[in-house]
Design a protein around this motif. Sequence first.
Motif, PDB file in Angstrom:
ATOM      1  N   GLN A  44      -2.372  -3.008   5.620  1.00 60.46           N
ATOM      2  CA  GLN A  44      -2.897  -1.422   4.600  1.00 60.46           C
ATOM      3  C   GLN A  44      -3.689  -1.035   4.032  1.00 60.46           C
ATOM      4  OE1 GLN A  44       1.570  -0.500   6.440  1.00 60.46           O
ATOM      5  NE2 GLN A  44       0.368   0.868   8.360  1.00 60.46           N
ATOM      6  N   ARG A  45      -2.695  -1.743   2.834  1.00 57.26           N
ATOM      7  CA  ARG A  45      -2.826  -1.365   1.422  1.00 57.26           C
ATOM      8  C   ARG A  45      -4.530  -2.334   1.093  1.00 57.26           C
ATOM      9  NH1 ARG A  45       1.450  -1.720  -2.397  1.00 57.26           N
ATOM     10  NH2 ARG A  45       3.658  -1.727  -1.338  1.00 57.26           N
ATOM     11  N   LEU A  46      -4.726  -3.147   1.769  1.00 59.34           N
ATOM     12  CA  LEU A  46      -5.806  -3.225   1.892  1.00 59.34           C
ATOM     13  C   LEU A  46      -7.335  -2.538   2.059  1.00 59.34           C
ATOM     14  CD1 LEU A  46      -6.361  -7.405   1.594  1.00 59.34           C
ATOM     15  CD2 LEU A  46      -6.796  -5.500  -0.384  1.00 59.34           C
ATOM     16  N   ASP A  47      -6.599  -1.895   3.439  1.00 64.04           N
ATOM     17  CA  ASP A  47      -7.536  -0.859   4.173  1.00 64.04           C
ATOM     18  C   ASP A  47      -7.867   0.211   3.599  1.00 64.04           C
ATOM     19  OD1 ASP A  47      -8.087  -2.521   6.383  1.00 64.04           O
ATOM     20  OD2 ASP A  47      -5.966  -1.728   7.050  1.00 64.04           O
TER      21      ASP A  47
ATOM     22  N   LYS B 179      -4.936  -3.779  -8.767  1.00 62.09           N
ATOM     23  CA  LYS B 179      -3.358  -4.290  -9.285  1.00 62.09           C
ATOM     24  C   LYS B 179      -1.902  -3.125  -8.650  1.00 62.09           C
ATOM     25  CE  LYS B 179      -5.819  -6.820 -12.707  1.00 62.09           C
ATOM     26  NZ  LYS B 179      -5.525  -6.838 -14.502  1.00 62.09           N
ATOM     27  N   VAL B 180      -2.591  -1.750  -8.644  1.00 62.57           N
ATOM     28  CA  VAL B 180      -1.027  -1.097  -8.884  1.00 62.57           C
ATOM     29  C   VAL B 180      -1.021  -1.055  -6.971  1.00 62.57           C
ATOM     30  CG1 VAL B 180      -0.430   1.375  -8.584  1.00 62.57           C
ATOM     31  CG2 VAL B 180      -1.387   0.776 -10.609  1.00 62.57           C
ATOM     32  N   MET B 181      -2.324  -1.494  -6.517  1.00 64.70           N
ATOM     33  CA  MET B 181      -1.814  -1.158  -4.870  1.00 64.70           C
ATOM     34  C   MET B 181      -1.092  -2.944  -4.760  1.00 64.70           C
ATOM     35  SD  MET B 181      -5.250   0.259  -3.747  1.00 64.70           S
ATOM     36  CE  MET B 181      -4.067   1.126  -1.926  1.00 64.70           C
ATOM     37  N   MET B 182      -1.192  -3.721  -5.436  1.00 66.93           N
ATOM     38  CA  MET B 182      -1.036  -5.454  -4.441  1.00 66.93           C
ATOM     39  C   MET B 182       0.551  -4.494  -4.553  1.00 66.93           C
ATOM     40  SD  MET B 182      -3.263  -7.863  -6.025  1.00 66.93           S
ATOM     41  CE  MET B 182      -3.385  -7.243  -7.404  1.00 66.93           C
TER      42      MET B 182
ATOM     43  N   LEU C 283       2.479   4.696  -1.443  1.00 67.96           N
ATOM     44  CA  LEU C 283       2.903   3.337  -1.697  1.00 67.96           C
ATOM     45  C   LEU C 283       4.679   3.760  -1.516  1.00 67.96           C
ATOM     46  CD1 LEU C 283       0.793   2.147  -4.819  1.00 67.96           C
ATOM     47  CD2 LEU C 283       0.437   1.941  -2.427  1.00 67.96           C
ATOM     48  N   ALA C 284       5.146   3.840  -2.599  1.00 62.98           N
ATOM     49  CA  ALA C 284       6.568   4.346  -2.482  1.00 62.98           C
ATOM     50  C   ALA C 284       7.145   4.525  -1.295  1.00 62.98           C
ATOM     51  CB  ALA C 284       7.506   4.875  -3.457  1.00 62.98           C
ATOM     52  N   GLU C 285       6.765   5.740  -0.672  1.00 67.23           N
ATOM     53  CA  GLU C 285       7.367   6.838   0.338  1.00 67.23           C
ATOM     54  C   GLU C 285       7.040   6.097   2.105  1.00 67.23           C
ATOM     55  OE1 GLU C 285       5.785  10.115   1.103  1.00 67.23           O
ATOM     56  OE2 GLU C 285       6.807  10.613  -1.130  1.00 67.23           O
TER      57      GLU C 285
END
Length: 809
Positions: A189-192, A284-287, A180-182
């Motif tokens: 892409q996050r939801l995939d 929640k973290v990925m959002m 997520l950071a890099e």
Amino acid sequence: MAAASPGQAGMTRPSQTSVEKAAMEALEDALDQPSEERYDYLAKRSDLSAEVRELALDLLSADVQAIRTGGAGEILNSEEGPPPELPGYDIIRLLGRGGMGAVWLAQRNSRDFQHRVAIKVIKPGVFLDTMVERFRRERQILARLNHPNIAHLHDGGETDAGQPYIVMEYVDGSTLRDWLAEQSPDADQRLDLFVQIAEAVEFAHQNLVIHRDLTPGNVLVTHEGQAKLIDFGIARPQVEEGEISPPSRLSGLSLTPGFAAPERSQGIVSNTLTDIYSLGRILKVMMGTARDPELRAIADKAAANDPAHRYQSVGEMVEEIANFRAGLPVTTFAEGSGYRLRKFVQREKTLVGVAAAALIGLLIALGVTTWAYSRAEDSRIMAERRFDELRALAHFQLFDLYDQLDSVVGNTAARVELAGQSQGYLLELAGSRSDDPDLQMETAEGFLRLARIQGLPAFPNIGEPEMASENLGRAEEILRPLGGRGLNRAHTAIALLEAYRALVYAHAESKPPESLEAIARSYAALEKVPPSQRDWNWREARRMARMASLEWADLELATPMIVRYANLMERDLGDWPQERIGGYEYRTDQARISYYRAIAVHNRGTEEAYAEAVQQYLAADALFAALQKDYPNDPQTLYWRAWNSYYGYAAAATLEDDVTATRLLEQARASVERLLLIEENDNTLATFDERLREAQAEYYSNLGRFAESIDLMQGIIDGRARKAEARRNARSYSDLAYGRAIFGSIHRKAGNREEACDNFRQAETLMARLVQRDELAGYVEYLRPGVNANIALCDSGAAVEQLQPLSDQ
């Protein structure tokens, strides 16, 4: 105070070995906690000395980085040491090491193919037995989980030094947080990626595995953007909802808020809802900071503090995300037509833009559309609600209400009406042509249950055998396609269906070969269900397959098969769930096993065998009597006790033990009379009652009461002749042939030569007809040699005194 001697000092200061052992025990406890809470757990252990706590934290610090399934990155320390020698693999380099072991990068040296793997090796000499077992359990769990988003297990075993190891897929990538950071991925892409994670968890749940430690640190992302779920070191099989774990040193500590569900602090064993909570926290973290209200609602529901308020399956959560991405309403977020209208407009932006020039017309049309949509939705909801109510009502009537009425005397009409209503409901459910496999299974299981109620031979029923056969066919039409799709529940139901069909062929239709084929199909369907999926319904289907096997063997006088399946039935009791041992079904099977063993002894046909069989029948009767006391008016108990008493009477009468014979015959008559009050329409019971009157006639003849015997038997013969003329099937001809043979024997004992010879000849005519149709049942065939021997004596002009008892042939 004097200084302590060196020996005394050694007694008060813990040895290094004891410190290491205590630290390892504390580490073992910590590893049972979610990974992000292990440091806090050890830090709060006030029962540990500072030295033990510091060593345990050091070990945990090393192992959190080093001993990870699949590996993510290369974290080394100074204790590199020699690599293990593993056949088939070339060690390349050390990926990481900790107090518990090491992970090595290796390459398979097979000529067929080469690929890199991560080999996780446990450190020798330090681990507790429970920690070794944890390592092996992780290996067993991963062997069951073959999914593209779960790090694969390739191999495993022990080194020459006895060190357990796991050969895993080498995941060349980053942890979820680092990705997520890099990569700064966009929302899609996050939801995939999240859907990949969720589907991996759902797959684990379908294989009865709870991860118990879902955190961003236990999700790796490859350079191609593929998620890999790792670290099943504290995974467990699923348990019953609400089960409480045994108390331990962990139970008194609170858990730091994070990715672990709050119920973990209450000592409740993890289940699928525990993992769903963790998925909500990961979402929640990925959002990140760009949180859509609807996604937040999905994450909040998944991570609800109360398990009852969470999604009840991972599939439900994934479906909600799919609705969100498709622009469809998210049920968790809001209800009402305004929200639905807004989602509609969002989905149809092009259409709305084109129509902007005609705003007034659009508003009018939109208003009409909204009203029509709302009406259609209301109609759809009402139809679905009625359908769900119908589905629930059919299940309640067949599986709950009928059982409550089943043992109540005098309500036959009510139960017949109840079965008729259920028939209509099931036909409507079957006619819906729904693609929902759960609904299809419920409908098929309903037809099977109804068939048993309506007319399953060898069990009490309401006397509708034709309807029962039709419903077995309806169930089969639903189940075969589901079985073809690999649904284990369908294979279990097919096994039950074939066992029912075997009983119909054996009893109602006198078709032994077809019955045996159905029994074989029943066992074949049972074998299609993997051992891990064999639940109580599977065991119930196996019970019925055993029963069909024993009933076939009884009718065909196949004594070795009776012994074999009685032994198998007894062996089956050994793998029953603990909570069912000693219950109704368990005790019923124990009594039936005793009954069938008595039949096997009885079939040997010697005086000693008859004496032994009588004692076995009396032992079985005691078991049935105890059941009848605890379950008054239970139809099955009454039914089986009646058959046991009937056969016991026959053995005692052969021994001329009039006291025991009278007692058992009266017991059989009392059970059947009670059953007829409960199931007055049951043709099986009517036939059984007729069989008991036949036994009574034989008994009277043994006592020399020939007038009573002949009068009673003549009525039975007349009734069977009418049935044979009307039905013209194997069962009616078999019963009439058997009765004619018995009637000939009664006349022989009474000295009536012409009547005896006439009945023997009529019996043989019927038997020959059954032979031509390949439908001669074993219990009739058993009498045929004696019948033909007496016919030969009759034809030779022998006197009545020269005719022989049938059992002597």
